[in-house]
Write a protein that holds these residues in place. Structure first.
Motif, PDB file in Angstrom:
ATOM      1  N   VAL A 322       0.849  -1.195   0.000  1.00  9.28           N
ATOM      2  CA  VAL A 322       0.000   0.000   0.000  1.00  9.28           C
ATOM      3  C   VAL A 322       0.884   1.245   0.000  1.00  9.28           C
ATOM      4  CG1 VAL A 322      -1.824   1.262   1.195  1.00  9.28           C
ATOM      5  CG2 VAL A 322      -1.792  -1.254   1.253  1.00  9.28           C
ATOM      6  N   HIS A 323       0.613   2.166  -0.942  1.00  6.98           N
ATOM      7  CA  HIS A 323       1.381   3.408  -1.055  1.00  6.98           C
ATOM      8  C   HIS A 323       0.429   4.592  -1.232  1.00  6.98           C
ATOM      9  CE1 HIS A 323       5.268   1.320  -1.803  1.00  6.98           C
ATOM     10  NE2 HIS A 323       4.505   0.418  -2.386  1.00  6.98           N
ATOM     11  N   LYS A 324       0.890   5.758  -0.836  1.00 11.40           N
ATOM     12  CA  LYS A 324       0.172   6.982  -1.165  1.00 11.40           C
ATOM     13  C   LYS A 324       0.318   7.237  -2.657  1.00 11.40           C
ATOM     14  CE  LYS A 324       0.693   9.183   3.356  1.00 11.40           C
ATOM     15  NZ  LYS A 324       1.264  10.334   4.095  1.00 11.40           N
ATOM     16  N   ALA A 325      -0.771   7.742  -3.254  1.00  5.12           N
ATOM     17  CA  ALA A 325      -0.774   7.967  -4.693  1.00  5.12           C
ATOM     18  C   ALA A 325      -1.104   9.426  -4.997  1.00  5.12           C
ATOM     19  CB  ALA A 325      -1.779   7.040  -5.367  1.00  5.12           C
ATOM     20  N   LEU A 326      -1.181   9.732  -6.267  1.00  4.34           N
ATOM     21  CA  LEU A 326      -1.513  11.076  -6.714  1.00  4.34           C
ATOM     22  C   LEU A 326      -2.873  11.514  -6.182  1.00  4.34           C
ATOM     23  CD1 LEU A 326      -0.460  10.573 -10.438  1.00  4.34           C
ATOM     24  CD2 LEU A 326       0.851  11.790  -8.696  1.00  4.34           C
ATOM     25  N   ARG A 327      -3.016  12.811  -5.929  1.00  8.37           N
ATOM     26  CA  ARG A 327      -4.292  13.423  -5.532  1.00  8.37           C
ATOM     27  C   ARG A 327      -4.885  12.839  -4.265  1.00  8.37           C
ATOM     28  NH1 ARG A 327      -7.479  15.498 -10.788  1.00  8.37           N
ATOM     29  NH2 ARG A 327      -5.667  16.107 -12.009  1.00  8.37           N
ATOM     30  N   GLY A 328      -4.031  12.323  -3.390  1.00  7.23           N
ATOM     31  CA  GLY A 328      -4.512  11.803  -2.114  1.00  7.23           C
ATOM     32  C   GLY A 328      -5.083  10.406  -2.180  1.00  7.23           C
ATOM     33  N   ALA A 329      -5.020   9.788  -3.349  1.00  5.13           N
ATOM     34  CA  ALA A 329      -5.530   8.421  -3.499  1.00  5.13           C
ATOM     35  C   ALA A 329      -4.533   7.427  -2.890  1.00  5.13           C
ATOM     36  CB  ALA A 329      -5.752   8.112  -4.972  1.00  5.13           C
ATOM     37  N   LEU A 330      -4.927   6.161  -2.848  1.00  2.00           N
ATOM     38  CA  LEU A 330      -4.037   5.088  -2.421  1.00  2.00           C
ATOM     39  C   LEU A 330      -3.861   4.107  -3.567  1.00  2.00           C
ATOM     40  CD1 LEU A 330      -5.429   4.294   1.161  1.00  2.00           C
ATOM     41  CD2 LEU A 330      -3.297   5.490   0.623  1.00  2.00           C
ATOM     42  N   VAL A 331      -2.649   3.548  -3.686  1.00  2.00           N
ATOM     43  CA  VAL A 331      -2.405   2.531  -4.701  1.00  2.00           C
ATOM     44  C   VAL A 331      -1.888   1.268  -4.012  1.00  2.00           C
ATOM     45  CG1 VAL A 331      -0.055   3.380  -5.192  1.00  2.00           C
ATOM     46  CG2 VAL A 331      -1.245   1.959  -6.873  1.00  2.00           C
ATOM     47  N   ILE A 332      -2.451   0.137  -4.401  1.00  2.00           N
ATOM     48  CA  ILE A 332      -1.967  -1.157  -3.925  1.00  2.00           C
ATOM     49  C   ILE A 332      -1.162  -1.777  -5.057  1.00  2.00           C
ATOM     50  CG2 ILE A 332      -2.600  -3.418  -3.036  1.00  2.00           C
ATOM     51  CD1 ILE A 332      -5.257  -2.210  -2.120  1.00  2.00           C
ATOM     52  N   ASP A 333       0.147  -1.899  -4.843  1.00  2.00           N
ATOM     53  CA  ASP A 333       1.036  -2.467  -5.851  1.00  2.00           C
ATOM     54  C   ASP A 333       1.071  -3.978  -5.669  1.00  2.00           C
ATOM     55  OD1 ASP A 333       3.034  -3.223  -7.554  1.00  2.00           O
ATOM     56  OD2 ASP A 333       4.545  -1.818  -6.807  1.00  2.00           O
ATOM     57  N   ASP A 334       0.371  -4.681  -6.560  1.00  2.00           N
ATOM     58  CA  ASP A 334       0.368  -6.145  -6.566  1.00  2.00           C
ATOM     59  C   ASP A 334       0.841  -6.622  -7.940  1.00  2.00           C
ATOM     60  OD1 ASP A 334      -0.035  -8.557  -5.211  1.00  2.00           O
ATOM     61  OD2 ASP A 334      -2.026  -8.832  -6.060  1.00  2.00           O
ATOM     62  N   SER A 335       1.813  -5.872  -8.481  1.00  2.00           N
ATOM     63  CA  SER A 335       2.204  -6.050  -9.879  1.00  2.00           C
ATOM     64  C   SER A 335       3.232  -7.145 -10.096  1.00  2.00           C
ATOM     65  CB  SER A 335       2.768  -4.731 -10.424  1.00  2.00           C
ATOM     66  OG  SER A 335       3.947  -4.352  -9.721  1.00  2.00           O
ATOM     67  N   TYR A 336       3.602  -7.862  -9.028  1.00  2.00           N
ATOM     68  CA  TYR A 336       4.671  -8.862  -9.155  1.00  2.00           C
ATOM     69  C   TYR A 336       4.357  -9.899 -10.241  1.00  2.00           C
ATOM     70  CZ  TYR A 336       7.447 -12.976  -8.303  1.00  2.00           C
ATOM     71  OH  TYR A 336       8.258 -14.066  -8.482  1.00  2.00           O
ATOM     72  N   PHE A 443       5.502  -0.577 -13.853  1.00  2.00           N
ATOM     73  CA  PHE A 443       5.709   0.793 -14.358  1.00  2.00           C
ATOM     74  C   PHE A 443       4.531   1.682 -13.978  1.00  2.00           C
ATOM     75  CE2 PHE A 443       4.701   3.875 -17.721  1.00  2.00           C
ATOM     76  CZ  PHE A 443       5.829   4.688 -17.661  1.00  2.00           C
ATOM     77  N   ILE A 444       3.306   1.175 -14.165  1.00  2.00           N
ATOM     78  CA  ILE A 444       2.116   1.948 -13.817  1.00  2.00           C
ATOM     79  C   ILE A 444       2.046   2.184 -12.318  1.00  2.00           C
ATOM     80  CG2 ILE A 444      -0.419   1.823 -13.679  1.00  2.00           C
ATOM     81  CD1 ILE A 444      -0.420   0.631 -16.452  1.00  2.00           C
ATOM     82  N   ALA A 445       2.305   1.126 -11.543  1.00  2.00           N
ATOM     83  CA  ALA A 445       2.269   1.258 -10.080  1.00  2.00           C
ATOM     84  C   ALA A 445       3.248   2.340  -9.617  1.00  2.00           C
ATOM     85  CB  ALA A 445       2.587  -0.070  -9.427  1.00  2.00           C
ATOM     86  N   ASP A 446       4.439   2.315 -10.164  1.00  2.00           N
ATOM     87  CA  ASP A 446       5.457   3.296  -9.746  1.00  2.00           C
ATOM     88  C   ASP A 446       5.106   4.713 -10.166  1.00  2.00           C
ATOM     89  OD1 ASP A 446       6.922   1.299  -8.557  1.00  2.00           O
ATOM     90  OD2 ASP A 446       8.347   1.076 -10.207  1.00  2.00           O
ATOM     91  N   GLU A 447       4.476   4.866 -11.327  1.00  2.00           N
ATOM     92  CA  GLU A 447       4.078   6.203 -11.805  1.00  2.00           C
ATOM     93  C   GLU A 447       2.978   6.809 -10.934  1.00  2.00           C
ATOM     94  OE1 GLU A 447       5.218   8.216 -14.542  1.00  2.00           O
ATOM     95  OE2 GLU A 447       6.893   6.862 -14.158  1.00  2.00           O
ATOM     96  N   LEU A 448       2.193   5.950 -10.302  1.00  3.09           N
ATOM     97  CA  LEU A 448       1.102   6.435  -9.465  1.00  3.09           C
ATOM     98  C   LEU A 448       1.543   6.804  -8.048  1.00  3.09           C
ATOM     99  CD1 LEU A 448      -1.713   3.937 -10.515  1.00  3.09           C
ATOM    100  CD2 LEU A 448      -1.564   6.348 -11.118  1.00  3.09           C
TER     101      LEU A 448
END
Length: 450
Positions: A322-336, A443-448
């Motif tokens: 779980v990471h903080k994302a753009l505009r106060g959103a949250l992103v869950i990186d499960d891209s493995y 790549f998408i997860a990291d950009e967010l």
């Protein structure tokens, strides 16, 4: 590697040290100059596209203490000259396994191998010195490499065994010779070569062929293949785990606390019921923990005491982070990585977060063979009602999107998808990113992330 010298390594494989006394110590064995650390022993493997001998100078500059090479090249440090570096790792691993007197735990399965391996490692490290597979190096190179760095003072070794083609688990398990064999599950994965889920289960069962006679099999009681695997065990000891109350070790009362980034559950054993807490929001990690604690049960370790160590587990990267994302959103990186079963589990996590705008970003699932379109279609149908938006990249999603026209949207590129996301998220949004490794969804997860 505290107790090993270059001479002792050379002796195990019938070779001699050149350019040194042989008393040189080294910390670890490395096959990659990019990740090599000072004092490592560098083994120059020849790959399909790259030759490790081309990186010997780089490894020397980074502080490698010694080398294993196939070509007698000019070196300023001691080395062992061999005919084949792969054969060197294999022979060294075989010798180490023969001499090892601790408990070896072999793990295979379609999902959860690496996470479960790391949970077991964390638990057993509180009991004694534990060795493990690094990362997810679970193939014909990774398994010998893990065994090659096994040492006599280790009390335990946790070794991950993977496959993407028939016969691979049989070959690797014959090297590992586990005292405890854990099968996490068998689902639709690597179908391009394994053809069907039944064939996947058969491939996983090969670990049981090489389980020691007095060893223990740890089997998932919930699996449709449980009876098949049980039969393969013959008279060997079996311990079962799962949510099924007929399991020897089973879960109940599983809860997720997103604000605390924790999951909790009750672990029910023949002795007692234990309340367990671990970090992370991936509810399926409770099952990985259940299987890990079943391994501890097989080793006669006090479950109540060792279960407290679950709070110390550090998960492999890009698995439900779980990471903080753009505009106060949250992103869950499960891209493995991804397959149909793990896609469903990720959607289940989002499905529980009803107070958020749930966005699922999906890359394609690889190695699914002739039924690949069917499996992508199933995921689209499964997503209905669990997310507000299903955003995807790849042609394989086309048929499935017709079932979810209100929430589904396809993009021709990652850049196009990111442009859309950047203008359509807010602090109420939670975004989960997933896809097979080959699709590069990291790549998408990291950009967010911010």
């Amino acid at each position: 590697m505290k107790n090993e010298t270059l001479a002792s390594i050379a002796k195990k494989v019938g070779r001699k040290v050149i350019g040194g006394t042989g008393e040189e110590n080294f910390k670890d064995i490395s096959i990659d100059s990019r990740t090599l650390k000072p004092k490592d022993l560098f083994v120059a493997l020849k790959g399909h596209y790259k030759d490790g001998h081309d990186y010997v100078k780089q490894a020397e500059e980074k502080g490698a203490s010694a080398f294993v090479i196939e070509k007698d090249i000019s070196l300023g440090r001691p080395y062992i000259l061999v005919d084949d570096c792969y054969e060197f790792l294999d022979n060294l691993g075989t010798q180490n396994r023969k001499q090892f007197k601790g408990n070896v735990i072999g793990i295979t399965g379609s999902n959860g191998k690496t996470t479960t391996k790391d949970i077991i490692y964390t638990l057993l490290s509180s009991e004694g010195h534990c060795h493990r597979t690094k990362g997810n190096k679970n193939n014909h190179i990774g398994v010998p490499l893990t065994l090659a760095s096994l040492q006599e003072f280790n009390a335990y070794a946790v070794i991950e065994i993977g496959t993407n083609s028939p016969g691979e688990i049989n070959k690797l398990s014959a090297k590992v010779l586990p005292d405890i064999a854990l099968i996490t599950n068998a689902v639709s994965s690597h179908l391009e070569k394994l053809k069907s889920k039944g064939k996947v289960a058969e491939e996983k069962s090969n670990i049981l062929k090489h389980l020691k006679e007095n060893g223990t099999a740890i089997l998932p009681r919930d699996s449709e293949f449980y009876s098949y695997w049980k039969e393969k065990c013959g008279t060997k000891r079996i311990i079962t785990f799962g949510s099924n109350e007929n399991s020897d070790i089973f879960l109940s009362n599983i809860e997720t606390n997103f604000s605390k980034d924790q999951i909790s559950f009750n672990l029910n054993s023949p002795q007692k019921t234990i309340h367990c807490v671990m970090n992370g929001i991936a509810i399926h990690n409770s099952m990985n923990a259940c299987s890990a604690l079943a391994v501890c049960f097989a080793l006669n370790i006090d479950l109540e005491k060792i279960s407290k160590t679950l709070r110390n587990v550090v998960y492999p990267s890009r698995r439900m982070e779980v990471h903080k994302a753009l505009r106060g959103a949250l992103v869950i990186d499960d891209s493995y990585n991804a397959n149909p079963d793990s896609m469903k589990k990720s959607l289940d996590v989002l499905g529980d977060l009803t107070d958020k705008k749930r966005i699922f970003i999906a890359g394609e699932m690889a190695e699914l063979g002739k039924d690949q379109v069917y499996y992508h279609e199933k995921i689209c149908k499964y997503a209905d009602g669990k997310v507000e938006e299903f955003l995807c990249i790849g042609k394989l999603w086309k048929e499935g999107l017709s079932h979810i026209p209100k929430i589904g949207k396809s993009f021709s590129s990652k850049v196009e998808l990111l442009d859309y996301i950047n203008t359509n998220i807010s602090k109420e949004s939670i975004i989960l990113v997933k896809g097979s490794r080959s699709t590069g969804m990291d790549f998408i997860a990291d950009e967010l992330k911010v």
